[in-house]
Design an enzyme around this catalytic site. Structure first.
Site, mmCIF file in Angstrom:
data_model
loop_
_atom_site.group_PDB
_atom_site.id
_atom_site.type_symbol
_atom_site.label_atom_id
_atom_site.label_comp_id
_atom_site.label_asym_id
_atom_site.label_seq_id
_atom_site.Cartn_x
_atom_site.Cartn_y
_atom_site.Cartn_z
ATOM 1 N N GLU A 1 10.358 5.819 45.610
ATOM 2 C CA GLU A 1 10.372 5.061 44.355
ATOM 3 C C GLU A 1 11.487 5.488 43.404
ATOM 4 O O GLU A 1 12.263 4.668 42.945
ATOM 5 C CB GLU A 1 9.026 5.197 43.630
ATOM 6 C CG GLU A 1 9.013 4.469 42.279
ATOM 7 C CD GLU A 1 7.696 4.579 41.522
ATOM 8 O OE1 GLU A 1 6.719 5.115 42.077
ATOM 9 O OE2 GLU A 1 7.647 4.125 40.370
ATOM 10 N N TYR B 1 24.282 -23.006 35.404
ATOM 11 C CA TYR B 1 25.441 -23.350 34.565
ATOM 12 C C TYR B 1 26.332 -24.392 35.232
ATOM 13 O O TYR B 1 26.885 -25.268 34.588
ATOM 14 C CB TYR B 1 26.251 -22.096 34.236
ATOM 15 C CG TYR B 1 25.605 -21.229 33.189
ATOM 16 C CD1 TYR B 1 25.346 -21.738 31.911
ATOM 17 C CD2 TYR B 1 25.255 -19.921 33.450
ATOM 18 C CE1 TYR B 1 24.751 -20.944 30.941
ATOM 19 C CE2 TYR B 1 24.662 -19.114 32.484
ATOM 20 C CZ TYR B 1 24.415 -19.629 31.233
ATOM 21 O OH TYR B 1 23.831 -18.857 30.261
ATOM 22 N N ASP C 1 5.117 7.432 42.867
ATOM 23 C CA ASP C 1 4.263 8.162 41.941
ATOM 24 C C ASP C 1 2.797 7.850 42.269
ATOM 25 O O ASP C 1 2.500 6.835 42.911
ATOM 26 C CB ASP C 1 4.551 7.732 40.496
ATOM 27 C CG ASP C 1 5.906 8.227 40.001
ATOM 28 O OD1 ASP C 1 6.451 9.199 40.576
ATOM 29 O OD2 ASP C 1 6.416 7.651 39.022
#
Lengths: 361, 361
Positions: free
Chosen positions: A194, A96, A246
């Site tokens: 995690e 920007y 996991d």
């Protein structure tokens, strides 16, 4: 770790190169490693992804090329001023901000363009974005454990003990973890976790206190700041690092990004990756051994596992055995499924057993 | 705020109801507000979503209904023990933990089932999940500002000043912010900020110090903990709350969830929603007035704006005018687009001007 003046010098050197080429009557150019998948190699020696030998040249001999170098020159000036003023900004702000530059041709047309240019500058100068004081949008996660740090903030230094001086949420990793100095610690190892639910379980059960562990929350795919701090724990405090996720192919990738780096940030592997990091679980073997509640593998899980078998990062006996086993049993389990054996099973039984097997405890 | 023993009593009362019904020779049942969209009302007086008058009854007069009440009874026992032991757990852990229950019929078949049951228990007992010591998976975000708190952690109390005792990352909100006691503060108002990049800009520019603001990072759709703490700032510290997001329909929904609550958690609006919270920007009007860099509205943006015009939460003169204007100009802007006017524009000009207009500064 590069100092601010080193980072500034590297940028100015690059601009000086353009100047010297102009002065010598040459068309200015900038040479970069080719950033395509075919030029990325798994470096066996260092255990991380790096660029190969092929290079590409950005030359001002076309309008397009000249415009790229013009943008690079404006960005270098902005970054050098930012370092002089001890300010920082985000990639999005840079995009920007270019609207305020006096030369329309130097303004970025999209954020991809400014992001890519900053990556180019990282690669050419060998300085990381953080040392240009470009902050990531995503902040790092949090740490709990027996470690006292000093963080240099823009409002003074703060000394913080990551158990005694923080709430249940732990110590919030700043965007640039190289502002952290390690003062003192009783840590024996680093446990990267995690999910938030499991991180909170370990903290509630006092696992960090009982085993002198630095519990680092990854929060899914870990932010640069989290990976950088993990690497510093390994390199500077000489701590073993284990990763607890996991038991599914997507989580093995999270482990992979901590340990081996990613293709996208191959130029940063030496800064972000911890090749010594080891996977603690949930292993496919654990699903069988501990009879964990599981879900069947979906088609996309199976595809992901098969593609991991082809991935050089996972071509070890250990991973081949685990992935083949998982394809064979057709199951995946979440880390919180250990709760089926009671809320303390993970901290009283599972982690101590696995850490013992791995020689960490 | 409910104490642990109150929460436990409410649960035991519910189980006692089942018992009394059995004892009286009646088929046990449990009555709940009907949880469908048509039974959710915008309550003009309190300014938040609440349930209407319709109720549904869960009765043990079918196998399916009996099984639901059995699961409720097991869950009540688990929660009551958890409160006795001063432990906590996540929704996901509850789901897995049910596998260890001695009655197969009581075990949850999916996590949706256990999540729904806990919501039912929240509604029937009027106690929030946090007071049952069910932790959310997602943690709250972070706070920076002139506020000293005492947090009751499971390893002792911690007194933390949210500027002087924290790093650049700020104070990490714990999962249950009702463990926080407000000790002392010099705050004038609360500024909730959507993006991490803007939060970091405000902190780097010292906006919290210059204006005695509590800067709360929302991090997209805010977690329950973040909304709860914001509400407590308003109610207990009597501070004005303003919400600063991107200027697009998805961000107006973030504002809506802070201010009015959500349909999904209508039973919690009194606990989580801050109806006094006001929207500071980016307003569609700002896109025009400050000539901000913008992107064209997509079709899904337009649909979302049109559906907001139908949403009772947005049926005020202010929102109708802003949304009509946005549909008219066909543009949206991010909060970081203010950087096109320089990195200090947001803290030196934009926010002071807007806060002045709103009568906060």
């Amino acid at each position: 770790m590069t100092t601010e003046s080193d980072a500034r010098d590297e940028l100015i050197d690059l601009a000086a190169d353009f100047y010297d080429q102009f002065a010598a009557g040459k068309i200015p150019e900038m040479t970069l490693p080719t950033r395509t998948k075919s030029n990325i190699e798994y470096d066996e020696a260092s255990g991380v992804w790096t660029y190969g030998d092929r290079t590409s040249t950005r030359s001002a001999n076309s309008v397009r090329g000249a415009r790229k170098l013009l943008k690079a020159a404006y960005t270098i000036e902005f970054l050098a001023n930012q370092l002089d003023d001890d300010r920082s900004s985000t990639l999005r702000e840079l995009y920007y901000l270019s609207e305020s530059w006096d030369n329309d041709e130097a303004q970025f047309k999209s954020q991809d363009e400014s992001n890519d240019l900053v990556e180019d500058l990282e690669i050419v100068t060998g300085v990381t974005r953080e040392d240009f004081h470009m902050r990531p949008e995503e902040s790092g996660a949090k740490v709990m454990g027996p470690l006292e740090i000093r963080e240099q903030t823009n409002r003074g230094d703060r000394e913080i003990h990551c158990q005694l001086d923080v709430g249940q949420g732990g110590y919030q990793i700043p965007n640039n973890p190289d502002t952290i100095e390690f003062l003192d610690n009783d840590a024996e190892f680093v446990l990267c976790v995690e999910t938030g639910g499991m991180r909170d379980r370990l903290v509630e059960n006092g696992f960090d206190e009982a085993h002198d562990a630095l519990v680092v929350h990854l929060g899914g795919q870990p932010a640069r700041a989290t990976r950088r701090l993990t690497k510093r724990f390994r390199d500077e405090l000489d701590l073993p690092v284990v990763v607890f996720t996991d038991g599914d192919p997507w989580s093995y990738r999270i482990y992979g990004s901590v340990a081996y780096g990613s293709i996208k940030s191959a130029h940063l592997s030496k800064y972000l990756a911890t090749p010594e990091a080891r996977f603690i679980g949930i292993q496919p073997e654990d699903i069988v051994e501990y009879d964990l509640p599981s879900d069947p593998l979906s088609d996309s899980d199976i595809n992901a596992l098969e593609s991991e078998l082809e991935d050089p990062r996972f071509q070890t006996d250990y991973w081949e055995e685990q992935i083949e086993l998982q394809l064979d049993i057709g199951k995946k389990s979440e880390q919180q499924s250990l709760a089926s054996r009671g809320l303390d099973f993970v901290t009283d039984t599972y982690l101590p057993e696995r850490l013992g097997e791995m020689g960490v405890l």
